[in-house]
Design a protein around this motif. Structure first.
Motif, PDB file in Angstrom:
ATOM      1  N   TYR A  58     -40.109  -3.895   9.069  1.00 32.77           N
ATOM      2  CA  TYR A  58     -39.770  -2.910   9.786  1.00 32.77           C
ATOM      3  C   TYR A  58     -39.301  -1.543   9.100  1.00 32.77           C
ATOM      4  CZ  TYR A  58     -38.782  -7.285  12.535  1.00 32.77           C
ATOM      5  OH  TYR A  58     -38.960  -8.368  13.241  1.00 32.77           O
ATOM      6  N   TYR A  83     -36.889   1.817  10.296  1.00 28.64           N
ATOM      7  CA  TYR A  83     -36.209   2.395  11.105  1.00 28.64           C
ATOM      8  C   TYR A  83     -35.522   3.774  10.530  1.00 28.64           C
ATOM      9  CZ  TYR A  83     -35.285  -1.974  13.578  1.00 28.64           C
ATOM     10  OH  TYR A  83     -35.139  -3.124  14.265  1.00 28.64           O
ATOM     11  N   LEU A 121     -36.671   2.697  15.995  1.00 31.98           N
ATOM     12  CA  LEU A 121     -37.586   1.985  15.322  1.00 31.98           C
ATOM     13  C   LEU A 121     -38.744   2.899  15.305  1.00 31.98           C
ATOM     14  CD1 LEU A 121     -38.504  -0.930  14.279  1.00 31.98           C
ATOM     15  CD2 LEU A 121     -39.578  -1.241  16.642  1.00 31.98           C
ATOM     16  N   TYR A 138     -43.287  -1.502  12.921  1.00 25.15           N
ATOM     17  CA  TYR A 138     -43.126  -2.796  12.597  1.00 25.15           C
ATOM     18  C   TYR A 138     -44.278  -3.488  12.163  1.00 25.15           C
ATOM     19  CZ  TYR A 138     -43.747  -4.397  17.347  1.00 25.15           C
ATOM     20  OH  TYR A 138     -44.131  -4.753  18.762  1.00 25.15           O
ATOM     21  N   PHE A 172     -31.596  -5.893   5.496  1.00 23.53           N
ATOM     22  CA  PHE A 172     -31.996  -4.471   5.186  1.00 23.53           C
ATOM     23  C   PHE A 172     -31.992  -3.930   3.865  1.00 23.53           C
ATOM     24  CE2 PHE A 172     -31.880  -2.355   9.191  1.00 23.53           C
ATOM     25  CZ  PHE A 172     -31.599  -3.204  10.193  1.00 23.53           C
ATOM     26  N   PHE A 179     -25.599  -9.803  17.900  1.00 24.07           N
ATOM     27  CA  PHE A 179     -25.436  -9.574  16.554  1.00 24.07           C
ATOM     28  C   PHE A 179     -24.291  -8.384  16.543  1.00 24.07           C
ATOM     29  CE2 PHE A 179     -28.716 -12.098  14.751  1.00 24.07           C
ATOM     30  CZ  PHE A 179     -29.878 -12.115  16.154  1.00 24.07           C
ATOM     31  N   TYR A 192     -23.636  -5.811  13.027  1.00 24.19           N
ATOM     32  CA  TYR A 192     -23.714  -5.279  11.675  1.00 24.19           C
ATOM     33  C   TYR A 192     -22.979  -4.447  11.336  1.00 24.19           C
ATOM     34  CZ  TYR A 192     -28.497  -7.698  11.747  1.00 24.19           C
ATOM     35  OH  TYR A 192     -29.697  -8.389  11.825  1.00 24.19           O
ATOM     36  N   LEU A 242     -27.569  -1.764   6.274  1.00 25.67           N
ATOM     37  CA  LEU A 242     -26.991  -2.361   7.389  1.00 25.67           C
ATOM     38  C   LEU A 242     -26.758  -4.161   6.662  1.00 25.67           C
ATOM     39  CD1 LEU A 242     -27.850  -0.289   9.186  1.00 25.67           C
ATOM     40  CD2 LEU A 242     -27.659  -1.848  11.206  1.00 25.67           C
ATOM     41  N   LEU A 296     -25.541  -7.926   8.139  1.00 23.55           N
ATOM     42  CA  LEU A 296     -25.158  -8.886   9.505  1.00 23.55           C
ATOM     43  C   LEU A 296     -23.564  -9.120   9.078  1.00 23.55           C
ATOM     44  CD1 LEU A 296     -25.905 -10.324  11.788  1.00 23.55           C
ATOM     45  CD2 LEU A 296     -26.356 -12.256  10.136  1.00 23.55           C
ATOM     46  N   LYS A 317     -22.811 -13.288  14.370  1.00 23.51           N
ATOM     47  CA  LYS A 317     -23.974 -13.441  15.329  1.00 23.51           C
ATOM     48  C   LYS A 317     -23.422 -14.515  16.312  1.00 23.51           C
ATOM     49  CE  LYS A 317     -26.942 -16.441  12.654  1.00 23.51           C
ATOM     50  NZ  LYS A 317     -28.240 -16.624  12.182  1.00 23.51           N
ATOM     51  N   THR A 319     -25.673 -16.999  19.389  1.00 20.42           N
ATOM     52  CA  THR A 319     -27.132 -17.206  19.784  1.00 20.42           C
ATOM     53  C   THR A 319     -26.929 -17.659  21.309  1.00 20.42           C
ATOM     54  OG1 THR A 319     -27.195 -19.403  18.908  1.00 20.42           O
ATOM     55  CG2 THR A 319     -28.125 -17.535  17.775  1.00 20.42           C
ATOM     56  N   PHE A 343     -22.492  -1.812  14.229  1.00 20.21           N
ATOM     57  CA  PHE A 343     -23.543  -1.613  15.251  1.00 20.21           C
ATOM     58  C   PHE A 343     -23.609  -3.019  15.885  1.00 20.21           C
ATOM     59  CE2 PHE A 343     -25.902   2.196  14.040  1.00 20.21           C
ATOM     60  CZ  PHE A 343     -25.432   2.375  12.851  1.00 20.21           C
ATOM     61  N   LYS A 397     -31.126  -9.435  20.286  1.00 21.73           N
ATOM     62  CA  LYS A 397     -32.728  -9.710  20.069  1.00 21.73           C
ATOM     63  C   LYS A 397     -33.560  -9.577  21.178  1.00 21.73           C
ATOM     64  CE  LYS A 397     -35.708 -13.139  18.060  1.00 21.73           C
ATOM     65  NZ  LYS A 397     -35.949 -14.462  17.390  1.00 21.73           N
ATOM     66  N   GLN A 446     -40.782  -3.330  21.178  1.00 22.01           N
ATOM     67  CA  GLN A 446     -39.284  -2.917  20.605  1.00 22.01           C
ATOM     68  C   GLN A 446     -39.101  -3.539  19.308  1.00 22.01           C
ATOM     69  OE1 GLN A 446     -37.097  -0.690  21.911  1.00 22.01           O
ATOM     70  NE2 GLN A 446     -38.700  -0.251  23.606  1.00 22.01           N
ATOM     71  N   GLY A 447     -40.206  -4.152  18.872  1.00 17.06           N
ATOM     72  CA  GLY A 447     -39.585  -4.984  17.456  1.00 17.06           C
ATOM     73  C   GLY A 447     -38.811  -6.177  17.716  1.00 17.06           C
ATOM     74  N   ASN A 448     -38.077  -6.313  16.808  1.00 18.65           N
ATOM     75  CA  ASN A 448     -37.124  -7.502  16.814  1.00 18.65           C
ATOM     76  C   ASN A 448     -35.664  -7.262  17.337  1.00 18.65           C
ATOM     77  OD1 ASN A 448     -35.086  -9.411  15.030  1.00 18.65           O
ATOM     78  ND2 ASN A 448     -37.107 -10.187  15.525  1.00 18.65           N
ATOM     79  N   LEU A 449     -35.065  -6.227  16.952  1.00 12.70           N
ATOM     80  CA  LEU A 449     -33.730  -5.841  17.510  1.00 12.70           C
ATOM     81  C   LEU A 449     -33.412  -4.642  18.254  1.00 12.70           C
ATOM     82  CD1 LEU A 449     -31.253  -7.338  14.667  1.00 12.70           C
ATOM     83  CD2 LEU A 449     -32.070  -8.447  16.491  1.00 12.70           C
ATOM     84  N   PHE A 483     -30.526  -1.880  18.913  1.00 13.68           N
ATOM     85  CA  PHE A 483     -29.097  -1.613  18.258  1.00 13.68           C
ATOM     86  C   PHE A 483     -28.598  -0.513  19.145  1.00 13.68           C
ATOM     87  CE2 PHE A 483     -29.197  -3.310  13.932  1.00 13.68           C
ATOM     88  CZ  PHE A 483     -30.731  -3.363  13.869  1.00 13.68           C
ATOM     89  N   GLY A 484     -27.108  -0.791  19.200  1.00 17.85           N
ATOM     90  CA  GLY A 484     -26.521   0.234  19.794  1.00 17.85           C
ATOM     91  C   GLY A 484     -26.353   1.434  19.063  1.00 17.85           C
TER      92      GLY A 484
END
Lengths: 114, 114
Positions: free
Chosen positions: A33, A35, A45, A48, A105, B34, B36, B44, B46, B49, B51, B89, B93, B99-102, B104-105
């Motif tokens: 990806y 960003y 994003l 990707y 990342f 998550f 980060y 970033l 992690l 997290k 699930t 952040f 998921k 939108q790809g994978n994640l 983020f705020g």
């Protein structure tokens, strides 16, 4: 050590020039990806790729291009069509086997247009 | 669509103070959540997290509990240190779409003063 390497860390560009940011990973991850990070806007994003030779546009793909010829590499080209390219660029990857969604990342590349 | 909202910063605290950074989400289904952390000039990492609902993620003294009833994943730490100064952040998921994978705020900058 396994990880993601971005280069260069800092890059200066004159208006009208294309530049390419490198991203290499040795985590054996399928997905990669790009960003863009601007102050107060979080991460957005750009592109990707879930698999070699395939990639998808993200939210802000205009003015950018990518390629995914090898699993390990996902370079990003910032073209002269990108109106405001000065930003911090982050590359990330994730595995697909037992994937819980975690992204790994790189340390980022800061691009400044003079 | 799916989204993440986190409290705006900056947040400034004295060392050993209690930290809460609020995060709420909107999602279809049951996303993974998550936190980060981004230290100055870096990518970033992690932090923790969760699930599924009622899971508590924890790491380095930070905790967050996945609350389905309030769609929240607030980050807490009982006693912050100067070394915790960073941007945090919240992310979820995202399954499917472009939108790809994640997602983020926008990030919350924390400054801890000695």
């Amino acid at each position: 050590d396994g990880g993601i390497t971005q280069s260069p860390k800092y890059l200066f560009r004159k208006e009208g020039q294309n530049v390419t940011l490198s991203c290499e990973q040795n985590l054996n991850h399928d997905a990669m990806y790009w960003y863009r990070q601007d102050p107060g806007q979080g991460l957005r994003l750009i592109y990707y790729s879930q698999i070699v030779n395939d990639f998808q546009k993200g939210d802000i793909a205009e003015g950018y291009s990518v390629s995914r010829e090898k699993k390990e590499s996902f370079p990003l080209t910032v073209t002269s069509a990108q109106k405001n390219p000065t930003a911090f660029y982050l590359c990330a990857s994730s595995g697909t086997s037992g994937n819980t969604g975690e992204l790994f990342f790189g340390e980022g590349s800061r691009l400044t247009v003079l | 669509g799916d989204s993440v909202t986190q409290m705006e910063g900056p947040v400034t605290l004295s060392e050993e103070a209690f930290l809460t950074i609020n995060c709420t989400y909107t999602a279809t289904g049951y996303p993974s959540l998550f936190w980060y952390v981004q230290y100055p000039g870096e990518g970033l990492q992690l932090l923790l997290k969760a699930t599924k609902a009622d899971d508590k993620g924890s790491n380095k003294g930070f905790e967050a509990t996945y609350r389905k009833e309030t769609t929240s994943f607030h980050l807490e730490k009982g006693s912050v240190q100067v070394s915790d100064s960073a941007v945090y952040f919240c992310a979820l998921k995202y399954y499917g779409g472009s939108q790809g994978n994640l997602i983020f705020g926008k990030g919350t900058k924390l400054s801890v003063k000695p």
